[in-house]
Design a protein around this motif. Structure first.
Motif, mmCIF file in Angstrom:
data_model
loop_
_atom_site.group_PDB
_atom_site.id
_atom_site.type_symbol
_atom_site.label_atom_id
_atom_site.label_comp_id
_atom_site.label_asym_id
_atom_site.label_seq_id
_atom_site.Cartn_x
_atom_site.Cartn_y
_atom_site.Cartn_z
ATOM 1 N N ALA A 1 34.327 41.656 50.912
ATOM 2 C CA ALA A 1 33.455 42.798 50.600
ATOM 3 C C ALA A 1 32.380 42.399 49.596
ATOM 4 C CB ALA A 1 34.299 43.956 50.056
ATOM 5 N N ALA A 2 32.742 41.574 48.628
ATOM 6 C CA ALA A 2 31.752 41.106 47.649
ATOM 7 C C ALA A 2 30.693 40.250 48.330
ATOM 8 C CB ALA A 2 32.440 40.325 46.530
ATOM 9 N N LEU A 3 31.104 39.398 49.255
ATOM 10 C CA LEU A 3 30.136 38.562 49.977
ATOM 11 C C LEU A 3 29.108 39.418 50.714
ATOM 12 C CD1 LEU A 3 32.192 35.596 51.458
ATOM 13 C CD2 LEU A 3 30.332 35.479 49.783
ATOM 14 N N LEU A 4 29.545 40.543 51.255
ATOM 15 C CA LEU A 4 28.606 41.442 51.933
ATOM 16 C C LEU A 4 27.585 42.019 50.965
ATOM 17 C CD1 LEU A 4 31.024 43.320 54.347
ATOM 18 C CD2 LEU A 4 29.367 41.535 54.932
ATOM 19 N N ARG A 5 27.906 42.003 49.687
ATOM 20 C CA ARG A 5 26.979 42.446 48.633
ATOM 21 C C ARG A 5 26.232 41.264 48.017
ATOM 22 N NH1 ARG A 5 27.296 47.561 46.432
ATOM 23 N NH2 ARG A 5 28.727 48.920 47.526
ATOM 24 N N GLY A 6 26.452 40.072 48.565
ATOM 25 C CA GLY A 6 25.754 38.892 48.079
ATOM 26 C C GLY A 6 26.384 38.250 46.855
ATOM 27 N N VAL A 7 27.662 38.560 46.602
ATOM 28 C CA VAL A 7 28.347 38.034 45.422
ATOM 29 C C VAL A 7 29.539 37.190 45.871
ATOM 30 C CG1 VAL A 7 29.607 38.641 43.314
ATOM 31 C CG2 VAL A 7 27.698 40.072 44.079
ATOM 32 N N THR A 8 29.633 35.980 45.350
ATOM 33 C CA THR A 8 30.772 35.116 45.619
ATOM 34 C C THR A 8 31.768 35.249 44.478
ATOM 35 O OG1 THR A 8 29.383 33.553 46.819
ATOM 36 C CG2 THR A 8 31.495 32.723 46.003
ATOM 37 N N LEU A 9 33.001 35.568 44.820
ATOM 38 C CA LEU A 9 34.065 35.697 43.826
ATOM 39 C C LEU A 9 35.114 34.623 44.102
ATOM 40 C CD1 LEU A 9 34.565 39.586 43.876
ATOM 41 C CD2 LEU A 9 33.312 38.235 42.168
ATOM 42 N N PRO A 10 35.119 33.541 43.325
ATOM 43 C CA PRO A 10 36.107 32.486 43.561
ATOM 44 C C PRO A 10 37.523 32.982 43.281
ATOM 45 C CG PRO A 10 34.767 32.004 41.620
ATOM 46 C CD PRO A 10 34.224 33.245 42.230
ATOM 47 N N VAL A 11 38.473 32.433 43.991
ATOM 48 C CA VAL A 11 39.874 32.853 43.865
ATOM 49 C C VAL A 11 40.376 32.720 42.427
ATOM 50 C CG1 VAL A 11 40.954 30.631 44.437
ATOM 51 C CG2 VAL A 11 42.119 32.789 44.991
ATOM 52 N N GLU A 12 39.830 31.811 41.670
ATOM 53 C CA GLU A 12 40.259 31.617 40.283
ATOM 54 C C GLU A 12 40.099 32.889 39.438
ATOM 55 O OE1 GLU A 12 39.467 27.707 42.088
ATOM 56 O OE2 GLU A 12 38.226 29.504 41.930
ATOM 57 N N LEU A 13 39.146 33.746 39.816
ATOM 58 C CA LEU A 13 38.963 34.998 39.085
ATOM 59 C C LEU A 13 40.150 35.946 39.253
ATOM 60 C CD1 LEU A 13 35.222 35.853 39.822
ATOM 61 C CD2 LEU A 13 36.207 35.157 37.634
ATOM 62 N N PHE A 14 40.851 35.821 40.354
ATOM 63 C CA PHE A 14 41.937 36.738 40.671
ATOM 64 C C PHE A 14 43.283 36.293 40.099
ATOM 65 C CE2 PHE A 14 38.684 37.323 43.834
ATOM 66 C CZ PHE A 14 38.660 38.682 44.057
ATOM 67 N N VAL A 15 43.415 35.014 39.840
ATOM 68 C CA VAL A 15 44.689 34.464 39.382
ATOM 69 C C VAL A 15 44.873 34.769 37.899
ATOM 70 C CG1 VAL A 15 46.039 32.351 39.125
ATOM 71 C CG2 VAL A 15 44.529 32.638 41.097
ATOM 72 N N PRO A 16 46.018 35.366 37.533
ATOM 73 C CA PRO A 16 46.255 35.660 36.114
ATOM 74 C C PRO A 16 46.171 34.391 35.257
ATOM 75 C CG PRO A 16 47.911 36.709 37.491
ATOM 76 C CD PRO A 16 47.104 35.800 38.382
ATOM 77 N N SER A 17 45.654 34.538 34.055
ATOM 78 C CA SER A 17 45.527 33.372 33.185
ATOM 79 C C SER A 17 46.908 32.780 32.925
ATOM 80 C CB SER A 17 44.851 33.754 31.867
ATOM 81 O OG SER A 17 45.598 34.753 31.219
ATOM 82 N N GLY A 18 46.948 31.465 32.840
ATOM 83 C CA GLY A 18 48.195 30.756 32.609
ATOM 84 C C GLY A 18 48.908 30.349 33.881
ATOM 85 N N VAL A 19 48.391 30.783 35.037
ATOM 86 C CA VAL A 19 48.993 30.425 36.320
ATOM 87 C C VAL A 19 48.129 29.355 36.964
ATOM 88 C CG1 VAL A 19 49.637 31.250 38.620
ATOM 89 C CG2 VAL A 19 49.973 32.722 36.629
ATOM 90 N N ALA A 20 48.756 28.240 37.295
ATOM 91 C CA ALA A 20 48.019 27.128 37.909
ATOM 92 C C ALA A 20 47.863 27.369 39.407
ATOM 93 C CB ALA A 20 48.752 25.820 37.677
ATOM 94 N N ILE A 21 46.733 26.950 39.929
ATOM 95 C CA ILE A 21 46.484 27.008 41.362
ATOM 96 C C ILE A 21 46.693 25.606 41.908
ATOM 97 C CG2 ILE A 21 44.787 27.442 43.169
ATOM 98 C CD1 ILE A 21 43.398 29.331 41.247
ATOM 99 N N SER A 22 47.613 25.483 42.850
ATOM 100 C CA SER A 22 47.887 24.180 43.457
ATOM 101 C C SER A 22 47.145 24.082 44.771
ATOM 102 C CB SER A 22 49.381 24.013 43.717
ATOM 103 O OG SER A 22 50.100 24.096 42.517
#
Length: 77
Positions: free
Chosen positions: A49-70
């Motif tokens: 939905a953000a992309l349709l508004r011209g905004v890129t939201l990387p997955v890192e924004l959604f991950v709670p702080s302190g949680v590593a993304i593998s």
């Protein structure tokens, strides 16, 4: 600005975001006001939905702080 603020900034209001992702505005506001986290099952829907508004939201924004993304490992076939 927190990660959740960055996500919400893609829309003029929580209602606009809720309309775009087809959820109630009460649910969307609760993410920001109560939990400060968005359930993972909605991440991709919000990113699209953000992309349709011209905004890129990387997955890192959604991950709670302190949680590593593998990274996903791909096995040889």
């Amino acid at each position: 600005m927190t990660a959740i603020d960055t996500i919400f900034a893609a829309w003029p209001s929580a209602k606009a975001m809720a309309d775009d992702i087809r959820l109630s505005d009460v649910t969307v506001r609760q993410w920001r006001n109560r939990s400060g986290a968005i359930p993972p099952r909605y991440w991709e829907r919000i990113q699209r939905a953000a992309l349709l508004r011209g905004v890129t939201l990387p997955v890192e924004l959604f991950v709670p702080s302190g949680v590593a993304i593998s990274p996903v490992s791909k096995s040889a076939s």
